[in-house]
Design a protein around this motif. Structure first.
Motif, PDB file in Angstrom:
ATOM      1  N   ASN A  20      -6.699   1.549  -2.261  1.00  0.00           N
ATOM      2  CA  ASN A  20      -5.684   1.778  -2.242  1.00  0.00           C
ATOM      3  C   ASN A  20      -5.004   1.548  -3.851  1.00  0.00           C
ATOM      4  O   ASN A  20      -5.715   2.123  -4.316  1.00  0.00           O
ATOM      5  N   ALA A  21      -3.918   1.671  -3.681  1.00  0.00           N
ATOM      6  CA  ALA A  21      -3.225   1.772  -5.038  1.00  0.00           C
ATOM      7  C   ALA A  21      -3.917   0.779  -6.223  1.00  0.00           C
ATOM      8  O   ALA A  21      -4.318   1.169  -7.191  1.00  0.00           O
ATOM      9  N   SER A  37       0.548   1.826  -0.503  1.00  0.00           N
ATOM     10  CA  SER A  37      -0.091   2.832  -1.580  1.00  0.00           C
ATOM     11  C   SER A  37       0.540   3.969  -1.208  1.00  0.00           C
ATOM     12  O   SER A  37       0.660   4.852  -1.671  1.00  0.00           O
TER      13      SER A  37
END
Length: 977
Positions: free
Chosen positions: A711-712, A666
């Motif tokens: 997270n991403a 991320s």
């Protein structure tokens, strides 16, 4: 320090795979411009919390994906760190080139001072910390092994062989999963030193002075020669099969060995990376990877990504070793801009490019490049397996007959967007004018011929459908019908009807796919993905469900699952379980914008405008959830010792809580969400630069702080990091204070009530005493002597025949008695009434004393006698005492003077002055006891002062002549009015 992340944020700046024409996993570089403190990386370690530790040339650093934090110790002699390990207690260990050993505890770097007492200590060759908190240590100057019990603080020297040569020393030390300790020695080879001591010799007796690095792989130990300079000597060892030399040729010097989560072995060398798979076979990847880089170490993190340390070019990040990339640089493709994909049954891949080329990939190698009629974008590719023909849609529809290697044939002119195979040779094409069906043979019939016009010319026979620009066509797998995406609507064409899907809300579609349950899945421009059953929209998959963006331009299916290509990455979706995951640049894509997807056996081919990916299906699974930690707790901006729970006084309510999540995939895209239960249950979002929460004035109460990392790909932490907090209320809000306050209130109320009752009782007593004093004063005015004398005087006037005097005296006596009786009933009377009664009394006494008594009575002109009120029978007793005790015993010239004045505002002064015999002579005549009137007067004055809060002052002055002889008495009475 925070990194710029110009590479990690996937601005694709460097392909390390460009050194040979073969596909490679994508790799990105972190260097000093990204904040990396040094370009020389000696060693790496991911700890149990997920932090990445780096042993660099200029120190030991911890990396959380965003910033590098250095750890220093004042006694360290050198900065360079290597030999990173973590023990069961979570301590991270490192050594430097000066033989010092360090460990991290409570975020500080500590030196192990026990090493100072070891003999022949120079620098450390190898060490291991076992499960019993024992340190096993080898150095470069001793033939002994040192075992240090760090709990007891004692060490033990273990000598292995007295016959070891002068230049013999131990190299590497390793603890296996079963707890046994193994090491290598440059002359005698492999040793086990715990739980028993045994030497297994050399892998090859011809090796004179080999030094081995070893790791455990299943039941085997893998040994690599790191001193010969060519690292080609690799051996596997098991206690049953002994040594076996591996046949691999590795031409560069080996620096490190690492086993990843799939039990693959990575060999770091001065000439790149080598990968050994199961049974120590070389992986089918080109060997080596990163050939022109001197690799010092490699690790795989908890999210499956690889971190690669180099000796001269910094740190490298490889999201996945299984995701391969084909582009111009590494595979010889005609263009990086891949716009379409199709495949043959044997696994051959066709790639259409943006410059009008078609590349053929067989067995991961470029086999051929086909030229389309123009350099325009290849919009779609279609493979007809039975006829072994390839159709390429661009400005025209081209046909390639690969079975006979015949020249290209153009079937249709115009901008063709895509095509679908209806029968073996019949094609349905979506064009920029209108969709059409190509019927190549005159004898062929089509279900649409009866309803739509058939056009026949020198280019063939075509059935023209609706006259509207078309984008996509799909042949239904279960019905004789055709789905067509128009620029204004989505249609379903059958033999008998044309059905518009959702006519009231037109669908702006881009692509179609069908699953085995007959559901038609529609990728749209702004509504994400729609599911169509029975001509109705039955399901929507959009951003709220976790999809990255609402644009979907390609859908691929295996009949059950879906792969969705968007401009923000690749998504996997399982309709039955509603499992949704994303695969994007953070996972290994070189670009997030997906142009096409093709499922080939157990692999997914995904094209972008920067190349095409080959991705094994097991890789496309949900991410690992990012861990989250609370790292700091501050009160009034002062850091405190970190605990899981706090109980604070009410004035320590300015709180700051810092936290940290870890996700190597991320980087700067990591987000946070937190809340303070007890204050608000709403989650608050924050970016990675705001990794703290501040609560400046918490009220008293119990709170629970929760925080998660996101997270991403939008995946949250499995569990929240929690901190319990209790703010004690101020003492005036505590239960015991309320109890004390209640008791005190009850006590005050009881005291006031008791005091009030006491005052009432006292006032009643005073009032009774006043009434009694009034009676006493009345008795003083009406004492038998006065009454007897007054009646005798009246009787004398009657006997003397002086009726006028007798009548006057009797009238005054009667008026006096009436006045005294009336005043005795009142609390206050006017001064005029008092003076009138005094005159009556003195007039009667004048008759009694005949010519030997005279009195004067003066009233100051500023006294309003009719409006000034005084207590009754206050002055009479003093006048009586003057007559009875002073003037009675004087034979002649008796005088009495009364004066009423106002010496001060609101003060009435009455002066009674006689020229009698004085108080001393009167006492001699009466004895030591005061008269009844005097005692009654003093008692009454005290009662009046107490009950009516009046200031009544009495002063008795004995008058003396020039010979100091008594000549009378003056009484001064002052009354506040």
């Amino acid at each position: 320090m925070p990194t710029k992340r110009k590479h990690i944020l996937f601005f694709f700046s460097l392909w390390l795979s460009s050194y040979c024409l073969a596909q490679h996993p994508p790799v990105w570089n972190l260097d000093d411009q990204d904040g990396l403190p040094s370009l020389t990386v000696y060693d790496m370690l991911e700890d149990s919390k997920g932090y990445l530790w780096l042993g660099l040339e200029n120190g030991l650093f911890r990396y959380n994906g965003i910033e590098f934090v250095q750890f220093m110790n004042a006694s360290q002699k050198g900065l360079s760190m290597s030999g990173l390990q973590e023990d069961k207690a979570g301590r991270v260990w490192a050594t430097n080139f000066y033989g010092q050993l360090f460990y991290i505890k409570k975020d500080s770097l500590h030196r192990l001072q026990l090493l100072d007492s070891l003999p022949a200590q120079s620098y450390i060759n190898g060490y291991a910390v076992d499960d019993q908190n024992q340190l096993w240590l080898t150095n470069n100057t001793s033939h002994s092994i040192f075992k240090i019990d760090m709990t007891q603080g004692v060490w033990e020297e273990i000598k292995l062989d007295k016959n070891l040569g002068k230049h013999s020393y131990f190299r590497d030390i390793h603890q296996r999963a079963d707890g046994s300790i193994w090491l290598t020695e440059n002359q005698t080879g492999l040793w086990q030193i715990h739980p028993r001591i045994q030497c297994f010799g050399k892998p090859n007796q011809a090796l004179a002075d080999a030094q081995f690095k070893l790791i455990e792989v299943g039941e085997h130990l893998l040994l690599a020669d790191i001193i010969s300079g060519s690292g080609q000597l690799l051996y596997s060892f098991s206690e049953t099969a002994e040594f076996e030399q591996l046949p691999h040729t590795i031409t560069a010097r080996i620096n490190d060995l690492y086993k990843d989560k799939a039990a693959n072995v990575w060999i770091s060398t001065n000439g790149g990376l080598y990968l050994l798979e199961e049974n120590f076979e070389l992986a089918p990847l080109p060997q080596p990877l990163m050939e022109k880089r001197s690799i010092s170490s490699l690790i795989q993190d908890r999210e499956g990504a690889y971190w690669i340390g180099s000796l001269n070019s910094g740190l490298y990040f490889m999201p996945s070793s299984q995701v391969l990339v084909y582009n111009q640089a590494n595979a010889g493709l005609p263009d990086n801009r891949i716009t379409s994909i199709t495949s043959k049954a044997d696994g051959t891949i066709f790639l259409g490019t943006s410059n009008g080329k078609v590349a053929l990939i067989e067995h991961r190698q470029l086999k051929d490049i086909l030229d389309c009629p123009t350099n325009a974008r290849v919009n779609d590719l279609l493979w007809a397996e039975q006829k072994q023909r390839l159709y390429a849609a661009q400005g025209s529809l081209s046909e390639f007959d690969l079975s006979y290697n015949s020249p290209r044939r153009e079937l249709l002119y115009g901008s063709v967007k895509n095509c679908a195979l209806l029968e073996d040779e019949t094609l349905a094409c979506a064009t920029s004018k209108y969709p059409m069906i190509l019927v190549p043979n005159p004898q062929d019939t089509n279900i649409f011929q009866q309803r739509f016009p058939l056009v026949e010319d020198k280019r063939g026979r075509r059935i023209h459908l609706r006259k509207m620009r078309a984008r996509y066509m799909l042949k239904d797998k279960f019905e004789e019908q055709l789905w067509c995406v128009y620029s204004d609507q989505l249609y379903r064409h059958t033999e008998t009807e044309d059905v518009v899907i959702s006519p009231e809300n037109p669908i702006t579609a881009l692509c179609l796919a069908q699953t085995d349950d007959s559901t038609i899945w529609v990728g749209t421009i702004n509504e994400s993905v729609l599911a169509i059953r029975n001509d109705s929209i039955v399901f929507r998959l959009n951003e709220q469900d976790g999809l990255a963006g609402n644009l979907c331009n390609v859908i691929e299916t295996d009949g059950k699952n879906l792969w969705l290509g968007t401009n923000k990455g690749l998504h996997f979706y399982n309709p039955s379980t509603q499992e949704l995951s994303i695969f994007n640049q953070y996972d290994g894509l070189i670009a997030n914008e997906i142009t096409d997807i093709e499922l080939v056996k157990d692999k997914l081919w995904v094209s972008t405008l920067k190349g095409v990916h080959e991705i094994p299906l097991p890789v496309l699974k949900p991410d690992v959830q990012p861990p989250i930690y609370i790292t700091n707790f501050a009160i009034d901006e002062r850091d405190t010792t970190l605990q899981t729970a706090y109980e604070l006084p009410y004035w320590q309510n300015n709180i700051k809580i810092a936290f940290e999540g870890i996700s190597s995939r991320s980087f700067d895209a990591l987000q946070y969400k937190y809340r303070m239960l007890g204050l608000d249950s709403t989650w608050i979002s924050a970016n990675n630069k705001t990794n703290f929460a501040r609560f400046p004035s918490l009220q008293a109460g119990d709170y629970s702080f929760e925080v998660k990392a996101v997270n991403a790909n939008g995946l949250e932490s499995a569990e929240s990091a929690i901190l319990e907090l209790s703010i004690r209320p101020p003492y005036w809000q505590r239960w015991w204070f309320y109890v004390l306050l209640t008791l005190a209130s009850i006590g005050i109320v009881a005291f006031i009530f008791w005091r009030r009752l006491r005052n009432i009782q006292k006032r009643n007593e005073i009032e009774n005493a006043l009434r009694s004093s009034k009676l006493t004063a009345l008795r003083a005015q009406m004492n038998p002597h006065f009454l007897f004398n007054a009646i005798n005087s009246i009787q004398d006037f009657i006997l003397m025949g002086d009726k006028r005097q007798a009548n006057s005296y009797l009238g005054k006596f009667a008026n006096l008695m009436r006045s005294i009786l009336e005043m005795s009933e009142e609390d206050e009377v006017t001064l005029e009434e008092v003076i009138s009664a005094l005159k009556l009394y003195l007039d009667l006494e004048s008759l009694r004393f005949e010519d030997s008594f005279e009195y004067t009575l003066e009233v100051a002109p500023d006294i309003q006698t009719e409006s000034l009120y005084v207590p009754p029978m206050l002055i009479q007793p003093h006048v009586e005492n003057a007559m009875k005790h002073g003037l009675l015993h004087r034979k002649t010239n008796r005088r009495l003077h009364l004066a009423f004045t106002l010496p001060k505002p609101y003060i009435l002064q009455c002066v009674v002055e006689d020229n009698g015999i004085g108080r001393a002579a009167a006492r001699q005549l009466k004895g030591k006891h005061l008269g009844f009137a005097t005692k009654a007067t003093e008692k009454r004055l005290a009662l009046l002062n107490q009950s009516q809060h009046k200031d009544i002052q009495l002063h008795i002055i004995d008058l003396m002549d020039e010979h100091e002889q008594a000549c009378g008495t003056r009484i001064v009475l002052r009354v506040s009015i």
